[in-house]
Design a protein around this motif. Structure first.
Motif, mmCIF file in Angstrom:
data_model
loop_
_atom_site.group_PDB
_atom_site.id
_atom_site.type_symbol
_atom_site.label_atom_id
_atom_site.label_comp_id
_atom_site.label_asym_id
_atom_site.label_seq_id
_atom_site.Cartn_x
_atom_site.Cartn_y
_atom_site.Cartn_z
ATOM 1 N N SER A 338 27.599 38.948 -28.944
ATOM 2 C CA SER A 338 28.872 39.266 -28.276
ATOM 3 C C SER A 338 30.048 38.983 -29.204
ATOM 4 C CB SER A 338 29.019 38.425 -27.011
ATOM 5 O OG SER A 338 28.043 38.790 -26.078
ATOM 6 N N ARG A 342 32.941 41.602 -31.102
ATOM 7 C CA ARG A 342 34.382 41.403 -30.899
ATOM 8 C C ARG A 342 35.092 41.099 -32.218
ATOM 9 N NH1 ARG A 342 31.517 40.576 -26.362
ATOM 10 N NH2 ARG A 342 32.521 40.640 -24.301
ATOM 11 N N SER A 486 31.066 41.291 -14.690
ATOM 12 C CA SER A 486 30.651 41.860 -15.980
ATOM 13 C C SER A 486 31.697 41.588 -17.047
ATOM 14 C CB SER A 486 30.435 43.374 -15.843
ATOM 15 O OG SER A 486 30.444 43.963 -17.125
ATOM 16 N N GLN A 488 31.600 42.842 -19.923
ATOM 17 C CA GLN A 488 31.875 44.088 -20.630
ATOM 18 C C GLN A 488 33.003 44.854 -19.953
ATOM 19 O OE1 GLN A 488 28.089 46.076 -20.950
ATOM 20 N NE2 GLN A 488 27.350 44.634 -22.491
ATOM 21 N N ASP A 634 21.448 37.319 -19.759
ATOM 22 C CA ASP A 634 20.534 37.907 -20.746
ATOM 23 C C ASP A 634 19.261 37.085 -20.935
ATOM 24 O OD1 ASP A 634 22.250 39.996 -21.181
ATOM 25 O OD2 ASP A 634 23.274 39.021 -22.867
ATOM 26 N N LYS A 661 20.084 46.774 -17.372
ATOM 27 C CA LYS A 661 20.175 46.336 -18.768
ATOM 28 C C LYS A 661 19.407 47.324 -19.650
ATOM 29 C CE LYS A 661 22.721 42.749 -18.010
ATOM 30 N NZ LYS A 661 24.122 42.782 -18.457
HETATM 31 C C1 S3P Z 1 27.927 41.177 -22.895
HETATM 32 C C2 S3P Z 1 27.990 41.089 -21.537
HETATM 33 C C3 S3P Z 1 26.818 41.133 -20.658
HETATM 34 C C4 S3P Z 1 25.530 40.938 -21.452
HETATM 35 C C5 S3P Z 1 25.500 41.723 -22.732
HETATM 36 C C6 S3P Z 1 26.645 41.311 -23.621
HETATM 37 C C7 S3P Z 1 29.177 41.122 -23.673
HETATM 38 O O1 S3P Z 1 26.751 42.416 -20.046
HETATM 39 O O2 S3P Z 1 24.415 41.280 -20.655
HETATM 40 O O3 S3P Z 1 24.283 41.482 -23.443
HETATM 41 O O4 S3P Z 1 29.110 40.922 -24.909
HETATM 42 O O5 S3P Z 1 30.248 41.276 -23.082
HETATM 43 P P1 S3P Z 1 27.522 42.707 -18.631
HETATM 44 O O6 S3P Z 1 28.967 42.634 -18.874
HETATM 45 O O7 S3P Z 1 27.084 44.108 -18.259
HETATM 46 O O8 S3P Z 1 27.009 41.676 -17.708
#
Ligand code: S3P
Length: 757
Positions: A338, A342, A486, A488, A634, A661
């Protein structure tokens, strides 16, 4: 082809012709093999080597009664050869060739072969070696090499099929192309490099005392010019016969060389670094494609022979894990996925050069990196986890010239949707088969509320990729209550908020990872956090900074579980990110009775890190608190493995997100557990798993299908520690998306894992 050919005639018994004779002979594919050629000596050698049964200097005699004729003479000699053999070809005989240029050979065949021309199948075996001549003939030359067939509309499909089957039986991979396409592609990828090598060596050799120059020439010169040792007569023919395509390729290159020259002359560092970093990536991709492995797996270069491209075996690795064992020592797992995404995104939008250490060189983060290169950002590296991003500022991205490919990476696609919604240009975002099934409306819909023009592909109302974004739409801030927890979605809206007029506020139903908020702060961008809400104002500036990406707790999780379930284990996992929005896995394992200590806690550029020590311990089944679900989202696949080893039942609810996922992780894990003899009951939003308890094998051996999901593959690898038989996990290439080097690291600390390609 029935059993084989009655009589094969090879015209031109050099390396290419002789090797086909040897390959057919070795496999018993012809009753008799003869050769035709000018040189009596060559034919005698062919007989002496046992490659042929008879040799003829008269070509017309050689082909009499043959059902297959392979013409392997220089391209410039094809027309005369066809003219010589046409009168005595048997009715129905199939003729094929090995010429490196197809247009010219097809013309010669049309002009000379008369009624036989429909039985002529133009071909080009892309194989060779530095040695030439019949003495170098090699029955294995074509194994795992490509052969390109270029049938024309006149070619009899039955003849093409026979030739295709013949090459396949000698071990080649057969491709079909249009003749003009073949000649263009070969001009660019083979003829041009040969032309450059010949030209460079000759140019330098003409200069004054060339021995002086060559005395100082080192490995780079040797590598670049190796193919200047190739046969001048053969290459003369190729440059002559493929004249138009070679000229076009040379012009293309001349334009590129002029651009490079201009960049050197102007001291334009961005242009120079941009060209070379793009070339680095493109070459890594090319090598990976050739080896058919993921492009993070290129450690050693393949040796390529003259006029040849090596092709590796088709590889979707299988993990074969022997039962039992214990883990000990230290395992430094790769950088956080993650944060790596970023770091590239914010570094690209910042003013100045951002330096990153610990970057995850996994395919997901590399997909983000490549996307920013496609958007005109110069990025150096990655080299051993170090990346330098030459930021272009919030408004410096350039329109991409093609669609942006995100591979397997949902994070890349969702976050980029937000970031790209605020750009002045259009773009299209695509992904692999798994990503193309994942829901994107959860991001598209709030972006539309902000004024963006975003469309997803319907695919049965699911709103999946490709995603298309029309640029130039002014965005306005929104106050958004997220229906799903989420990170994301939250991050995508915040990234769009950088481009929006006024205030953008996102409120989450449960805490999710907050790396975007922390990293924006690190880049000097004001972000307010107030309980479940995050707020920022558009139009600010990001300032470049230095980032140290800690080890990924999601990758560490496999080892936390593995050392917990394997009796007698103790493992140290150094420098792991322990951001409180990510540590659900530690909390859940501790509730189950795991022995995990957090040592040496410290701060690494705004993110907490620590060394994690884990010792094996008897685990017990629990009801997983729903509040922990987003904080361990995860890690559930491997937590399910822990549950199967625990005493009693483990129950999970509130985790429907697992179904969208990289695979449907509830169903795919349940199927795998069942295949290994574990009792599990599936709920729409979770699962109940019956644990075996301490002291018992929790799993039988068996076959597992990972469905291309990296975390499924790694989780079941760890299950072997408590299995009674071998576990084989199929479809493991995607492990490289988040954890390159997993198999090596796991084996080093004690897992009995071998990778079968
Ligand atoms: C992530 C958010 C999670 C995670 C993914 C990485 C991120 O997903 O499962 O592996 O880096 O923001 P979700 O936002 O769909 O939960």
């Amino acid at each position: 082809m029935s059993d084989g050919f009655r009589k094969v005639a090879i015209i031109g018994l050099g390396l290419i012709g002789g090797s086909l004779a040897a390959a057919l002979r070795a496999r018993g594919m012809a009753d008799s093999i003869v050769a035709g050629g000018r040189s009596a000596r060559t034919l005698e050698r062919g007989l002496a080597l046992g490659l042929i049964d008879a040799g003829y200097q008269n070509l017309a005699e050689a082909v009499e009664g043959a059902d297959l004729v392979f013409v392997a003479v220089p391209v410039s000699a094809m027309a005369d050869t066809f003219a010589a053999i046409a009168p005595t070809l048997a009715p129905g005989a199939i003729i094929t060739d090995g010429g490196s240029v197809k247009g010219a050979v097809i013309e010669a065949a049309r002009a000379q072969l008369g009624a036989h021309r429909s039985r002529f199948v133009p071909g080009h075996p892309i194989a060779g070696k530095e040695k030439s001549g019949v003495d170098a003939a090699d029955a294995a030359l074509y194994e795992r090499h490509r052969v390109i067939l270029t049938p024309t509309p006149d070619t009899d499909p039955a003849a093409t099929l026979v030739v295709r089957q013949m090459w396949t039986r000698v071990g080649a991979e057969v491709l079909t192309m249009r003749p003009d396409e073949h000649d263009r592609v070969l001009a660019e990828t083979s003829h041009l490099p040969h032309l450059l090598a010949f030209s460079l060596v000759d140019t330098l050799a003409r200069q004054g005392d060339s021995t002086e120059i060559f005395r100082y020439a080192a490995g780079g010169f040797r590598d670049f010019t190796r193919i200047a040792s190739s046969d001048p007569v053969m290459w003369h023919d190729i440059f002559t016969e493929n004249r138009e395509a070679v000229l076009a390729a040379t012009d293309l290159f001349a334009a590129g060389l002029a651009r490079f020259r201009a960049a050197v002359a102007a001291g334009d560092s961005d242009a120079l670094l941009g060209t070379m970093t793009r070339a680095n990536t493109a070459r890594a991709r090319f090598l990976a494609m050739n080896a058919r492995t993921s492009y993070t797996h290129i450690h050693t270069e393949q040796s390529m022979s003259t006029d040849s491209h090596s092709t590796g075996a088709p590889a979707n690795p299988v993990f074969v894990v022997q039962p039992g064992g214990q883990l000990s020592g230290q395992a430094r797992v790769p950088g956080d996925k993650s944060m790596s995404h970023r770091a590239i995104m914010l570094g690209a939008l910042a003013e100045g050069v951002t330096e990153v250490e610990g970057f995850l060189e996994g395919e997901d983060a590399l997909a983000t990196l490549q996307t920013f290169r496609d958007l005109g950002v110069v990025i150096e590296g990655p080299h051993a986890g170090r990346v330098r991003i030459h930021g272009v500022g919030l408004h410096g991205l350039q329109a991409p010239s093609r669609s942006l490919y995100m591979g397997n990476s949902g994070t890349s696609m969702r976050l980029l949707m937000g970031l790209l919604a605020g750009q002045p240009f259009d773009c299209e975002l695509t992904g692999d088969a798994s990503l193309s099934k994942r829901p994107m409306e959860r991001v598209a819909q709030p972006l539309r509320d902000m004024g963006a023009a975003v469309s997803t592909t319907d695919s049965g109302g699911k709103g999946t990729p490709p995603v298309r974004i029309r640029g130039g739409k002014p965005l306005k801030g929104i106050d958004y209550n997220m229906p799903v927890a989420s990170a994301q979605v939250k991050s995508a809206i915040l990234l769009a908020g950088l481009y929006a007029q006024g205030e953008t506020r996102v409120t989450e139903p449960a805490p999710t990872r907050d790396h975007t908020e922390r990293m924006l702060t690190g880049f000097g961008y004001p972000v307010q956090r107030d309980g479940a809400s995050v707020t920022l104002n558009g139009g600010g500036t990001l300032r470049a900074c230095q980032l140290d990406v800690p080890a990924d707790i999601s990758s560490a999780a496999f080892f936390l579980v593995a050392a917990s379930i394997a009796p007698g284990s103790e493992l140290l996992l150094p420098h792991v990110g322990i951001n409180p929005t990510r540590t659900g896995v530690i909390d859940i394992l501790r509730l189950m009775g795991a022995d995990i200590t957090v040592e040496n806690e410290r701060d690494a550029g705004g993110e907490p890190v620590a060394d994690l020590r884990v010792k094996s311990a008897p685990l017990k089944g629990i009801v997983i608190p729903e509040a922990l679900v987003p904080l361990a989202i995860d890690e559930f696949p491997v937590l399910f493995v822990a549950a199967a080893c625990a005493e009693g039942d483990t129950i999970l609810h509130g985790a429907e997100e697992l179904r969208v996922k990289e695979s449907d992780r509830i169903q795919v894990m349940a199927d795998g557990l069942l295949a290994l003899g574990v009792e599990a009951e599936v709920y729409p939003d979770g699962i109940r798993i019956r644990g075996a308890g301490q002291g018992n094998a929790a799993f039988t051996g068996g076959e597992i299908h990972s469905h291309g999901d990296h975390r499924i593959a790694m989780s079941f690898a760890m299950a072997a520690l408590r299995a009674s038989g071998e576990i084989r996990i199929h479809d493991c290439a995607n492990v490289a998306t988040s954890f390159p080097g997993f198999a090596e690291l796991a084996a080093r600390v004690g897992l009995q894992l071998a990778v079968q390609q």
